[in-house]
Design a protein around this motif. Structure first.
Motif, PDB file in Angstrom:
ATOM      1  N   LEU A 388       0.830  -1.205   0.000  1.00  0.00           N
ATOM      2  CA  LEU A 388       0.000   0.000   0.000  1.00  0.00           C
ATOM      3  C   LEU A 388       0.865   1.255   0.000  1.00  0.00           C
ATOM      4  O   LEU A 388       0.622   2.192  -0.780  1.00  0.00           O
ATOM      5  N   TRP A 389       1.867   1.278   0.872  1.00  0.00           N
ATOM      6  CA  TRP A 389       2.701   2.470   0.962  1.00  0.00           C
ATOM      7  C   TRP A 389       3.453   2.726  -0.341  1.00  0.00           C
ATOM      8  O   TRP A 389       3.551   3.865  -0.795  1.00  0.00           O
ATOM      9  N   ARG A 390       3.963   1.684  -0.948  1.00  0.00           N
ATOM     10  CA  ARG A 390       4.728   1.872  -2.183  1.00  0.00           C
ATOM     11  C   ARG A 390       3.848   2.419  -3.306  1.00  0.00           C
ATOM     12  O   ARG A 390       4.311   3.233  -4.114  1.00  0.00           O
ATOM     13  N   ILE A 391       2.592   2.002  -3.376  1.00  0.00           N
ATOM     14  CA  ILE A 391       1.688   2.527  -4.403  1.00  0.00           C
ATOM     15  C   ILE A 391       1.412   4.012  -4.153  1.00  0.00           C
ATOM     16  O   ILE A 391       1.480   4.845  -5.070  1.00  0.00           O
ATOM     17  N   VAL A 392       1.089   4.351  -2.886  1.00  0.00           N
ATOM     18  CA  VAL A 392       0.812   5.754  -2.563  1.00  0.00           C
ATOM     19  C   VAL A 392       2.070   6.597  -2.739  1.00  0.00           C
ATOM     20  O   VAL A 392       2.006   7.741  -3.222  1.00  0.00           O
ATOM     21  N   GLU A 393       3.218   6.055  -2.394  1.00  0.00           N
ATOM     22  CA  GLU A 393       4.499   6.745  -2.597  1.00  0.00           C
ATOM     23  C   GLU A 393       4.699   7.067  -4.077  1.00  0.00           C
ATOM     24  O   GLU A 393       5.142   8.166  -4.440  1.00  0.00           O
ATOM     25  N   ARG A 394       4.346   6.123  -4.922  1.00  0.00           N
ATOM     26  CA  ARG A 394       4.482   6.312  -6.362  1.00  0.00           C
ATOM     27  C   ARG A 394       3.565   7.446  -6.844  1.00  0.00           C
ATOM     28  O   ARG A 394       3.982   8.323  -7.614  1.00  0.00           O
ATOM     29  N   ILE A 395       2.330   7.436  -6.380  1.00  0.00           N
ATOM     30  CA  ILE A 395       1.382   8.479  -6.787  1.00  0.00           C
ATOM     31  C   ILE A 395       1.842   9.843  -6.278  1.00  0.00           C
ATOM     32  O   ILE A 395       1.840  10.840  -7.016  1.00  0.00           O
ATOM     33  N   GLU A 396       2.253   9.903  -5.015  1.00  0.00           N
ATOM     34  CA  GLU A 396       2.667  11.156  -4.400  1.00  0.00           C
ATOM     35  C   GLU A 396       3.865  11.768  -5.122  1.00  0.00           C
ATOM     36  O   GLU A 396       3.976  12.996  -5.238  1.00  0.00           O
ATOM     37  N   ASN A 397       4.740  10.928  -5.641  1.00  0.00           N
ATOM     38  CA  ASN A 397       5.955  11.430  -6.296  1.00  0.00           C
ATOM     39  C   ASN A 397       5.814  11.590  -7.805  1.00  0.00           C
ATOM     40  O   ASN A 397       6.812  11.678  -8.524  1.00  0.00           O
ATOM     41  N   GLY A 398       4.567  11.605  -8.284  1.00  0.00           N
ATOM     42  CA  GLY A 398       4.336  11.883  -9.689  1.00  0.00           C
ATOM     43  C   GLY A 398       4.616  10.738 -10.632  1.00  0.00           C
ATOM     44  O   GLY A 398       4.821  10.952 -11.823  1.00  0.00           O
ATOM     45  N   GLN A 399       4.632   9.519 -10.117  1.00  0.00           N
ATOM     46  CA  GLN A 399       4.901   8.349 -10.942  1.00  0.00           C
ATOM     47  C   GLN A 399       3.719   7.385 -10.962  1.00  0.00           C
ATOM     48  O   GLN A 399       3.866   6.215 -11.305  1.00  0.00           O
ATOM     49  N   GLY A 400       2.560   7.892 -10.576  1.00  0.00           N
ATOM     50  CA  GLY A 400       1.378   7.046 -10.492  1.00  0.00           C
ATOM     51  C   GLY A 400       0.868   6.574 -11.839  1.00  0.00           C
ATOM     52  O   GLY A 400       1.151   7.182 -12.883  1.00  0.00           O
ATOM     53  N   ARG A 401       0.130   5.489 -11.802  1.00  0.00           N
ATOM     54  CA  ARG A 401      -0.463   4.911 -13.002  1.00  0.00           C
ATOM     55  C   ARG A 401      -1.979   4.980 -12.895  1.00  0.00           C
ATOM     56  O   ARG A 401      -2.546   5.003 -11.802  1.00  0.00           O
ATOM     57  N   ALA A 402      -2.633   4.942 -14.026  1.00  0.00           N
ATOM     58  CA  ALA A 402      -4.096   5.020 -14.041  1.00  0.00           C
ATOM     59  C   ALA A 402      -4.730   3.860 -13.302  1.00  0.00           C
ATOM     60  O   ALA A 402      -5.835   3.978 -12.763  1.00  0.00           O
ATOM     61  N   SER A 403      -4.042   2.745 -13.244  1.00  0.00           N
ATOM     62  CA  SER A 403      -4.587   1.552 -12.588  1.00  0.00           C
ATOM     63  C   SER A 403      -4.340   1.525 -11.084  1.00  0.00           C
ATOM     64  O   SER A 403      -4.807   0.619 -10.385  1.00  0.00           O
TER      65      SER A 403
END
Length: 457
Positions: A388-403
């Motif tokens: 969970l943290w790694r996914i949110v970390e990715r989104i927060e740092n501008g590397q999020g995916r649509a999925s």
């Protein structure tokens, strides 16, 4: 938080609250000034009168004033009548829990106070122990009498050592006055009470993890069943209640269960201490009647800081699902109303979020906490909280995916209900609630690589 800030909070909570046309005075935090915590001060406020009322006659010893005393069954019945529910988060009826203790059991039985307050947003129990420790001690003695228990422990969170020292001082005062130990107040009832210092692990707030730690083992939760009432500390029947729960008991015995129930609302008797933090002008502990409108509690805390708009509220500590402002403003602060709105009253730690806050960033911090505090015993929690943290970390740092939003929800769903203790649920529920109520912010983060909320100035 410095001493003057703490005392200011207590002066605030000492004010009577108007509730359905009645003025309700705080029960636990009333008349405290930071210095009047000693035994003599507590007795001047009516302290240990409830214990004397009970031990007026314990089956063999009559009090000098001729009072008849109360039997253990009568004490439990009064607590049941009060509708006191566990103040640690679960909200289980206290009197009913006490009735689970096997009265005819002849071996050792234990009473434990859970003062391992480690969830973000919580700060009430340490203040009770710091400024009104004898109220907790008296409540524990009464509970031990009601359940026929001879030994008790107060497990105190490891990061509040000064509070642990204060409680030890209060214990010594009680022992010297004959309020603890053998033949309390000349009766045939004996009770030994000890303080235990934890080491700051969040998971030790879970009752069986606490028991493991108290036994000197690694603080990891046990499988249930068996439940502590039948197999608890050292494998013996054990009852565990929260600090605030025990602190309410002396008032209930002095004034009656019906009087305590009348202070609150149906199914949630008495007052409750709410730790209000976040974006408010006057953060602190506020003791108000159960059923008080959230809008009133927010008013007591000075309203949203700097006149900003209320955006969301986490009503019961960081593990409870977040609620948007529109839902929260319609809530009263009691177990049933908050549950109906889709969250939990929990420990009563109210985290206020204004319109300057990014919900992605907020979830980022919460997810890191639960990943860090997972004991690692269960695969869904050990692996899932990090995922969970790694996914949110990715989104927060501008590397999020649509999925990522669907993936977050799926991972959280597969954690819930699949772990030994509730820490997995505590990590998953905030994620699902954030996505439910604030999904556009997550989608914006993914699409624009930045926060939807302008930087706060």
């Amino acid at each position: 938080m410095n001493t003057q800030q703490v005392l200011a909070q207590f002066q605030t909570t000492g004010l009577e609250t108007c509730f359905h046309g009645r003025h309700i005075k705080p029960i636990i935090l009333a008349d405290l000034n930071g210095a009047n915590w000693h035994l003599k001060d507590y007795e001047a406020r009516g302290g240990y009168q409830a214990l004397r009322k009970i031990l007026g006659k314990d089956g063999s010893v009559a009090a000098a004033d001729g009072s008849i005393g109360l039997t253990p069954e009568q004490v439990t019945a009064i607590v049941k009548e009060s509708s006191l529910r566990g103040r640690g988060g679960a909200g289980f009826p206290t009197g009913l829990k006490w009735s689970f203790m096997p009265r005819q059991y002849t071996g050792a039985k234990y009473l434990v106070c859970n003062s391992d307050e480690g969830e973000p947003g919580t700060c009430k129990d340490r203040e009770i122990l710091q400024f009104n420790p004898h109220m907790v001690i008296e409540g524990m003695i009464i509970g031990a009498y009601a359940m026929g228990i001879a030994v008790g422990y107060n497990y105190i969170h490891g990061e509040i050592f000064q509070t642990y020292q204060r409680f030890e001082e209060a214990l010594e005062e009680a022992r010297a006055a004959g309020l603890l130990g053998d033949n309390i107040l000349g009766s045939q009832f004996s009770f030994q009470l000890h303080a235990a210092h934890g080491y700051g692990a969040y998971v030790c707030g879970e009752e069986t993890g606490l028991l493991e730690s108290l036994e000197g083992k690694k603080g990891q939760p046990r499988y249930k069943p068996p439940f502590p009432a039948s197999f608890g500390l050292y494998g013996k029947p054990t009852t565990i209640n929260n600090t605030e729960t025990f602190a309410a008991v002396p008032w209930i015995i002095r004034n009656g269960g019906a009087a305590y129930q009348a202070c609150g609302c149906p199914n949630s008797g008495g007052t409750k201490i709410y730790s209000v933090s976040g974006d408010v002008e006057l953060p602190g502990n506020y003791e108000v009647p159960m059923g008080t409108p959230f809008a009133k509690l927010l008013e007591l805390a000075g309203g949203v800081r700097q006149g900003r708009q209320l955006k969301a509220v986490i009503p019961g500590g960081s593990s409870s699902p977040v609620l948007p402002a529109a839902l929260m403003m319609d809530c009263t602060m009691d177990y049933d109303s908050v549950a109906k709105a889709g969250s939990m009253l929990g420990s009563g730690a109210v985290i206020v979020i204004d319109d300057s806050r990014c919900m992605v960033k907020s979830l980022h911090r919460l997810s890191y906490f639960y990943m860090h505090e997972s004991c690692g015993q269960c695969t869904p929690c050990r692996e899932g909280t990090g995922w969970l943290w790694r996914i949110v970390e990715r989104i927060e740092n501008g590397q999020g995916r649509a999925s990522d939003m669907d993936l977050l929800d799926n991972v959280a769903e597969n954690i819930m209900g699949r772990t030994i203790c509730a820490l997995g649920d505590a990590a998953a529920m905030p994620v699902r609630a954030m996505l439910k109520h604030f999904r556009p912010e997550f989608e914006y983060h993914v699409a624009h690589k930045t926060c939807m909320v302008p930087a706060y100035v």
